[in-house]
Design a protein around this motif. Sequence first.
Motif, mmCIF file in Angstrom:
data_model
loop_
_atom_site.group_PDB
_atom_site.id
_atom_site.type_symbol
_atom_site.label_atom_id
_atom_site.label_comp_id
_atom_site.label_asym_id
_atom_site.label_seq_id
_atom_site.Cartn_x
_atom_site.Cartn_y
_atom_site.Cartn_z
ATOM 1 N N MET A 64 0.903 -1.143 0.034
ATOM 2 C CA MET A 64 0.036 0.033 -0.058
ATOM 3 C C MET A 64 0.714 1.268 -0.087
ATOM 4 O O MET A 64 1.088 1.984 0.852
ATOM 5 N N PRO A 65 1.793 1.573 -1.111
ATOM 6 C CA PRO A 65 2.427 2.776 -1.170
ATOM 7 C C PRO A 65 2.067 3.942 -1.041
ATOM 8 O O PRO A 65 2.403 4.754 -0.287
ATOM 9 N N ALA A 66 0.716 4.048 -1.671
ATOM 10 C CA ALA A 66 0.030 5.533 -1.360
ATOM 11 C C ALA A 66 -0.156 5.603 0.141
ATOM 12 O O ALA A 66 -0.126 6.861 0.376
ATOM 13 N N VAL A 67 -0.648 4.752 0.889
ATOM 14 C CA VAL A 67 -0.871 5.110 2.194
ATOM 15 C C VAL A 67 0.511 5.462 2.958
ATOM 16 O O VAL A 67 0.423 6.490 3.645
ATOM 17 N N LYS A 68 1.283 4.767 2.613
ATOM 18 C CA LYS A 68 2.777 4.929 3.377
ATOM 19 C C LYS A 68 3.208 6.411 2.949
ATOM 20 O O LYS A 68 3.638 7.259 3.912
ATOM 21 N N GLU A 69 3.111 6.820 1.708
ATOM 22 C CA GLU A 69 3.376 8.041 1.483
ATOM 23 C C GLU A 69 2.604 9.232 2.036
ATOM 24 O O GLU A 69 2.907 10.294 2.530
ATOM 25 N N HIS A 70 1.401 8.886 2.139
ATOM 26 C CA HIS A 70 0.386 9.703 2.780
ATOM 27 C C HIS A 70 0.950 10.067 4.351
ATOM 28 O O HIS A 70 1.002 11.107 4.899
ATOM 29 N N LEU A 71 1.099 8.868 4.965
ATOM 30 C CA LEU A 71 1.525 8.859 6.292
ATOM 31 C C LEU A 71 2.718 9.560 6.499
ATOM 32 O O LEU A 71 2.960 10.323 7.577
ATOM 33 N N GLU A 72 3.689 9.434 5.505
ATOM 34 C CA GLU A 72 4.985 10.554 5.763
ATOM 35 C C GLU A 72 4.745 11.979 5.545
ATOM 36 O O GLU A 72 5.504 12.808 5.982
#
Length: 78
Positions: free
Chosen positions: A49-57
């Motif tokens: 789930m790379p989009a979630v990871k990016e958003h959390l960053e």
Amino acid sequence: MKLTQDKLKSMIRMVKMTLDHEIGCDDCYDQLHAFAELELQGKTPEKAMPAVKEHLERCGNCRQEYEALLKALEAVAA
């Protein structure tokens, strides 16, 4: 709120950092549970789930929600 030159520069930097595949807070929040479950299972949610990871960053509010959810799930699992 007065728009100062520093605030304007900050806003421009944020716009430049925007990615085409970004998700918003609502979409991120909807996926937090699945992201946390993957992490608790020892999997790599950032790959799934790379989009979630990016958003959390990028989003402190969603990151705080995620950290609270992760702690709660860890407490239930213990």
